[in-house]
Scaffold this motif. Structure first.
Motif, PDB file in Angstrom:
ATOM      1  N   TYR A  80      -5.154  10.609  -8.554  1.00 44.18           N
ATOM      2  CA  TYR A  80      -5.253   9.458  -8.586  1.00 44.18           C
ATOM      3  C   TYR A  80      -4.177   8.577  -8.578  1.00 44.18           C
ATOM      4  CZ  TYR A  80      -6.607   5.099 -10.964  1.00 44.18           C
ATOM      5  OH  TYR A  80      -7.069   3.990 -11.237  1.00 44.18           O
ATOM      6  N   GLU A  81      -3.426   8.606  -8.480  1.00 46.89           N
ATOM      7  CA  GLU A  81      -1.968   7.658  -8.415  1.00 46.89           C
ATOM      8  C   GLU A  81      -2.092   7.644  -6.255  1.00 46.89           C
ATOM      9  OE1 GLU A  81       0.985   8.291 -10.665  1.00 46.89           O
ATOM     10  OE2 GLU A  81      -0.143   7.015 -12.126  1.00 46.89           O
ATOM     11  N   GLU A  86      -2.585   4.716  -1.128  1.00 49.55           N
ATOM     12  CA  GLU A  86      -3.329   4.709   0.101  1.00 49.55           C
ATOM     13  C   GLU A  86      -4.115   4.269   0.126  1.00 49.55           C
ATOM     14  OE1 GLU A  86      -5.560   8.295   0.994  1.00 49.55           O
ATOM     15  OE2 GLU A  86      -3.071   9.935   0.449  1.00 49.55           O
ATOM     16  N   LYS A  87      -4.912   3.427  -0.842  1.00 52.06           N
ATOM     17  CA  LYS A  87      -5.809   2.596  -0.618  1.00 52.06           C
ATOM     18  C   LYS A  87      -5.165   1.196  -0.046  1.00 52.06           C
ATOM     19  CE  LYS A  87     -10.014   0.791  -3.152  1.00 52.06           C
ATOM     20  NZ  LYS A  87     -10.694   0.962  -4.143  1.00 52.06           N
ATOM     21  N   VAL A  88      -3.726   1.185  -1.107  1.00 54.26           N
ATOM     22  CA  VAL A  88      -3.100  -0.021  -1.170  1.00 54.26           C
ATOM     23  C   VAL A  88      -2.774  -0.034   0.322  1.00 54.26           C
ATOM     24  CG1 VAL A  88      -1.628  -1.474  -2.026  1.00 54.26           C
ATOM     25  CG2 VAL A  88      -2.889  -0.636  -3.428  1.00 54.26           C
ATOM     26  N   MET A  89      -1.966   0.461   0.910  1.00 53.70           N
ATOM     27  CA  MET A  89      -1.779   0.463   2.009  1.00 53.70           C
ATOM     28  C   MET A  89      -2.242  -0.081   3.197  1.00 53.70           C
ATOM     29  SD  MET A  89       1.360   1.294   2.085  1.00 53.70           S
ATOM     30  CE  MET A  89       2.113   1.785   3.482  1.00 53.70           C
ATOM     31  N   LYS A  90      -3.720   0.735   2.881  1.00 47.37           N
ATOM     32  CA  LYS A  90      -5.056   0.750   3.855  1.00 47.37           C
ATOM     33  C   LYS A  90      -5.133  -1.031   4.109  1.00 47.37           C
ATOM     34  CE  LYS A  90      -9.087   2.486   5.005  1.00 47.37           C
ATOM     35  NZ  LYS A  90     -10.549   3.421   5.224  1.00 47.37           N
ATOM     36  N   ALA A  91      -5.462  -1.193   2.814  1.00 44.27           N
ATOM     37  CA  ALA A  91      -5.868  -3.065   2.262  1.00 44.27           C
ATOM     38  C   ALA A  91      -4.593  -3.892   3.384  1.00 44.27           C
ATOM     39  CB  ALA A  91      -5.853  -3.656   1.245  1.00 44.27           C
TER      40      ALA A  91
END
Length: 184
Positions: A80-81, A86-91
Motif C-alpha cells: 500500500y505504501e 509511486e502515485k505521488v512520484m507520478k503526480a
C-alpha cells in the motif's frame, strides 16, 4: 481431412507478489534489516521464526544482494505504501506540452508579429514551441527565406526561451523547437 484448430493465446498472468515472501524465499541465509529487529545475517529458518513471533511477514527486499536482504514487515501495508509513493512520484512528474506555430515562406510582417505574440504567450505558460515553415508546391525554392524567418523568430523570442533544435528541413517542412526558459 484434419480439422484445424485456432491457437488461442492465454492471457498473461500477473505476478501478484513482486517480492518473495515467507516460504517463497529460496536462499539459505538472509540479511535482516528493519525496525525493532536485530540486524545481521541469519539462517532462513531463524528469520522466519522471528517474523512469525512478531505476527508479520518476511519480505525479500533485495534478492540480488549476497546474502539476500529481507525485512520483517506487514506485507499488505508495505505494498500500500509503495503504491502511494509511486502515485505521488507520478503526480510530481511534469507533463510537456508542445504548441505549434505554422508559417509560410512568404509570411508578411503583420502576420509574423501576430504569431510571435502567440509564441511568447506559449513560452510564458511553460509550453514548448514547435515553429515550422510549410512549403507548398514550388515554394520549396524559398528554403533560405524559411530559414531566415525561423532564425528571426528565435532571435525575437530569445528572452522567453532557448532554441532546442535549429531549423531543419524534413520533406516539405522546415522545423525548429524552442524550449521555455526556467523561472528562477
Amino acid at each position: 481431412m484434419a480439422i484445424r484448430r485456432r491457437f488461442k493465446p492465454q492471457p498473461r498472468r500477473e505476478n501478484k507478489n513482486p517480492h518473495n515472501i515467507n516460504n517463497k524465499i529460496l536462499a539459505s541465509e538472509v540479511r535482516l534489516v528493519g525496525d525493532n529487529v536485530e540486524m545481521g545475517v541469519y539462517p532462513i529458518r531463524q528469520a522466519l521464526s522471528k517474523a512469525e513471533e512478531m505476527g508479520l511477514d518476511l519480505v525479500e527486499i533485495s534478492p540480488n544482494a549476497e546474502p539476500p536482504v529481507c525485512k520483517i514487515i506487514d506485507y499488505k501495508k508495505f505494498l500500500y505504501e509503495q503504491k502511494k509513493r509511486e502515485k505521488v512520484m507520478k503526480a510530481k512528474a511534469t507533463k510537456v506540452i508542445v504548441k505549434e506555430i505554422r508559417f509560410g515562406p512568404n509570411t508578411d510582417d503583420h502576420d509574423y508579429d501576430f504569431k510571435k505574440k502567440h509564441a511568447e504567450k506559449f513560452l510564458k505558460e511553460g509550453a514548448k514551441l514547435k515553429a515550422y515553415v510549410f512549403f507548398k508546391g514550388r515554394s520549396i525554392v524559398y528554403k533560405d527565406k524559411g530559414e531566415i524567418l525561423l532564425l528571426r523568430l528565435a532571435q525575437d523570442l530569445e528572452e522567453y526561451g532557448k532554441v532546442e533544435q535549429m531549423p531543419r528541413l524534413e520533406g516539405k517542412r522546415m522545423t525548429m523547437f524552442i524550449a521555455p526558459k526556467t523561472k528562477k
